[in-house]
Each structure stands twice: as C-alpha cells, then as structure tokens.
Write a protein that holds these residues in place. Structure first.
Motif, PDB file in Angstrom:
ATOM      1  N   ILE A 109     -16.700   3.540  10.193  1.00 16.42           N
ATOM      2  CA  ILE A 109     -15.840   3.354   9.022  1.00 16.42           C
ATOM      3  C   ILE A 109     -14.380   3.164   9.438  1.00 16.42           C
ATOM      4  CG2 ILE A 109     -15.052   4.390   6.872  1.00 16.42           C
ATOM      5  CD1 ILE A 109     -18.027   3.502   6.993  1.00 16.42           C
ATOM      6  N   VAL A 110     -13.945   3.941  10.404  1.00 15.12           N
ATOM      7  CA  VAL A 110     -12.566   3.825  10.900  1.00 15.12           C
ATOM      8  C   VAL A 110     -12.320   2.436  11.477  1.00 15.12           C
ATOM      9  CG1 VAL A 110     -11.008   4.608  12.709  1.00 15.12           C
ATOM     10  CG2 VAL A 110     -12.204   6.282  11.297  1.00 15.12           C
ATOM     11  N   THR A 111     -13.260   1.944  12.254  1.00  8.34           N
ATOM     12  CA  THR A 111     -13.131   0.614  12.863  1.00  8.34           C
ATOM     13  C   THR A 111     -13.103  -0.473  11.793  1.00  8.34           C
ATOM     14  OG1 THR A 111     -14.276   1.361  14.859  1.00  8.34           O
ATOM     15  CG2 THR A 111     -14.183  -1.017  14.480  1.00  8.34           C
ATOM     16  N   GLU A 112     -13.912  -0.301  10.762  1.00  7.08           N
ATOM     17  CA  GLU A 112     -13.948  -1.268   9.667  1.00  7.08           C
ATOM     18  C   GLU A 112     -12.584  -1.372   8.980  1.00  7.08           C
ATOM     19  OE1 GLU A 112     -15.787  -0.466   5.584  1.00  7.08           O
ATOM     20  OE2 GLU A 112     -17.372  -1.568   6.622  1.00  7.08           O
ATOM     21  N   ILE A 113     -11.952  -0.227   8.718  1.00  5.29           N
ATOM     22  CA  ILE A 113     -10.624  -0.221   8.085  1.00  5.29           C
ATOM     23  C   ILE A 113      -9.586  -0.848   9.006  1.00  5.29           C
ATOM     24  CG2 ILE A 113      -8.771   1.255   7.229  1.00  5.29           C
ATOM     25  CD1 ILE A 113     -10.957   3.264   6.442  1.00  5.29           C
ATOM     26  N   ALA A 114      -9.645  -0.483  10.286  1.00  6.38           N
ATOM     27  CA  ALA A 114      -8.696  -1.027  11.258  1.00  6.38           C
ATOM     28  C   ALA A 114      -8.784  -2.544  11.313  1.00  6.38           C
ATOM     29  CB  ALA A 114      -8.968  -0.424  12.628  1.00  6.38           C
ATOM     30  N   ASP A 115     -10.002  -3.071  11.290  1.00  5.70           N
ATOM     31  CA  ASP A 115     -10.182  -4.528  11.344  1.00  5.70           C
ATOM     32  C   ASP A 115      -9.720  -5.187  10.047  1.00  5.70           C
ATOM     33  OD1 ASP A 115     -11.256  -4.241  13.855  1.00  5.70           O
ATOM     34  OD2 ASP A 115     -13.348  -4.398  13.194  1.00  5.70           O
ATOM     35  N   GLN A 116     -10.024  -4.563   8.913  1.00  5.18           N
ATOM     36  CA  GLN A 116      -9.650  -5.130   7.619  1.00  5.18           C
ATOM     37  C   GLN A 116      -8.139  -5.231   7.457  1.00  5.18           C
ATOM     38  OE1 GLN A 116     -11.095  -2.867   4.255  1.00  5.18           O
ATOM     39  NE2 GLN A 116      -9.837  -4.000   2.786  1.00  5.18           N
ATOM     40  N   TYR A 117      -7.428  -4.189   7.901  1.00  4.66           N
ATOM     41  CA  TYR A 117      -5.979  -4.146   7.714  1.00  4.66           C
ATOM     42  C   TYR A 117      -5.201  -4.575   8.962  1.00  4.66           C
ATOM     43  CZ  TYR A 117      -6.556  -1.675   3.290  1.00  4.66           C
ATOM     44  OH  TYR A 117      -6.881  -1.342   1.990  1.00  4.66           O
TER      45      TYR A 117
END
Length: 285
Positions: free
Chosen positions: A200-208
């Motif tokens: 989940i953390v990686t997903e947010i980092a990639d999105q933003y």
C-alpha cells in the motif's frame, strides 16, 4: 480502525495481534487484490471525530479547492495569517482555543480539516495528501506569518516546500519528527502484515511520485533557518518526547518546552502553547 493501529503502543504479547498477523498474511496470499482494497480502507481511513471545543464567536467558515477535493477552512481574527494544521484523525476544531488566543494578539488564525478529516472531502489520509492540502490552503491566503502544527500535521508542514513557509516560524505541538520509524513500528506492533502494508505504501508513493524514503521531518527541520518552538508532553504515548528533546539539543533554532500530564491531545490548548505563540510573535516583530 486505523487509530487502533497507529496509536497502539503496547509491545506485550497479544493473541489478538498474532491472529491479525496470521489472517492478514493469509488474506494477501489467497486474494491479493481484495486484501489490498481492504488494507487501503483500514490503514488509510482516518476517524472523523466530533468537535470537543465550543465554536469561537466570529468564526468564519470557508472552503478551498485542492487536488484532494474541497477542504473546509475556519478563520478567526484579523492581521497577518497563522496557518494551523491538525494531525491524524483530528479536526480544525481542536485549535479553537488557540485560534482565539491568536486572534487576541492581532493575527488571523486559519485552520482547516485535512483531506478525509472533519468536514472536508476525501476518503484517505496520508503524508502526500496532507502536503497537498496544506499547499492549497497556503495558496489561498496572503501575508503568512507562521504555522502551527500538531502530531502528523507537523510532519507534513516540515515536508511542505511552499514558498510562503520559507523562513517562517513554526510552533510544533507533539510533533512526529521520526515519521517513518513511528509509522512502521506502529504497524508492526499491531501485527498487521508488513508485506501488505509495504504494498500500500509503494502504491501511494508511485501515485503521488512521493517516495516514502524521502519523508524525513527530523532531517528537514535541521535545515530550517527560522525559529521553531516545540511543545511536547513528557508522557506522550503516541509521539516520542525524547526525539523532540534530541532535536532541541542538536538544532540551534529549535526550543523545547516540555509539559506534564497534558498527553497527546490536551496539550494543544495548554498554557505552554499559548506562551510559545507569544514568544514566536515577539521574535518576528
């Protein structure tokens, strides 16, 4: 539910924690997409708490359009602006007593509900969303004199690179200066699957386009040239007082005022906070 994870400070063995670990790891293995959807709801959804303070007379309600949706703002007073940013699962209403104090000193207090908090739009809360929200509020006001932050709001304030905060004093209340350690250790203590959490953390980092490894409030506080005052309770159960103490010892521009018996939330309206604000405005006059 996220409050029970992020504000869990117990290191004792727990059957419930063991069951959480087993169930979340198994869920992620058998149904990864559903597990990730569930994790986003569980880990990124703040609790929308109700106000515990009376609304000040003359409070002006407004709104600001941000990339995270419409954010509700609350303004009191006249004069140069102090922006107030609350923490995880908090609301602008926690600042009502301090806003009255700020207004009495000839300044404008502008507080707001973060995305996914209070009366603002949005579902999820995390550092990139907090930073975006703060940037939108700063874009909407002129003559910024300084900033007050609490808990996770302090981390996002230090992370924010908005030009209107350059060389502006900050009052940090119960700050989260060791954000990454605090975040990951809290989730680990809960027993939640760290592999799922990292997804989940990686997903947010990639999105933003906001790498989690770049979040470093402590290191960035060192680089600030304007004065910073920290008010932190020595018995705070949710953010580490010893990290604030170390910051005051290592950084010339940082002053620490410890409190006793104020906890993590009540400290926002204690006498040391009011006095610290007065000290900061005396410095910038």
């Amino acid at each position: 539910m996220s409050e029970k994870i992020y504000f869990n400070t117990s290191n004792k063995f727990s059957v419930k924690r063991s069951l959480v670990s087993l169930s979340t790891r198994l869920h992620h293995r058998l149904a990864p997409r559903h597990a990730e959807k569930t994790a986003r709801k569980l880990l990124l959804t703040p609790v929308r708490t109700q106000s515990k303070n009376l609304e000040p007379k003359g409070l002006i309600r407004g709104e600001v359009v941000s990339k995270e949706g419409v954010l509700k703002t609350y303004q009191l007073g006249t004069g140069p602006v102090w922006v107030l940013t609350h923490g995880w699962s908090g609301t602008a209403s926690q600042y009502y007593p301090l806003m009255e104090h700020i207004a009495s000193r000839g300044y404008t207090a502008v507080a707001y509900d973060h995305p996914g908090h209070g009366e603002s739009e949005g579902v999820y809360g995390h550092i990139p969303a907090f930073v975006r929200g703060l940037e939108a509020v700063l874009d909407s006001v002129d003559d910024v004199a300084g900033l007050v932050g609490h808990s996770m709001g302090t981390a996002s304030a230090i992370e924010c690179h908005h030009v209107k905060l350059t060389d502006k004093p900050m009052l940090l209340i119960a700050p989260v200066l060791d954000y990454l350690d605090n975040l990951f250790s809290s989730v680990a203590r809960s027993g939640y699957s760290m592999r799922l959490f990292n997804t989940i953390v990686t997903e947010i980092a990639d999105q933003y386009r906001y790498p989690i490894q770049s979040v470093d409030p402590y290191g960035k506080l060192k680089l600030r040239t304007a004065p910073t005052i920290i008010v932190h309770d020595e018995q705070d159960k949710f953010t580490k007082f010893d990290v604030s103490s170390r910051a005051a010892q290592e950084m010339d521009k940082v002053t620490l005022y410890p409190t006793q018996g104020q906890g993590h939330g009540r400290v926002m309206k204690c006498e040391q906070v009011m006095q610290s604000f007065d000290e900061l405005i005396d410095f910038v006059k």
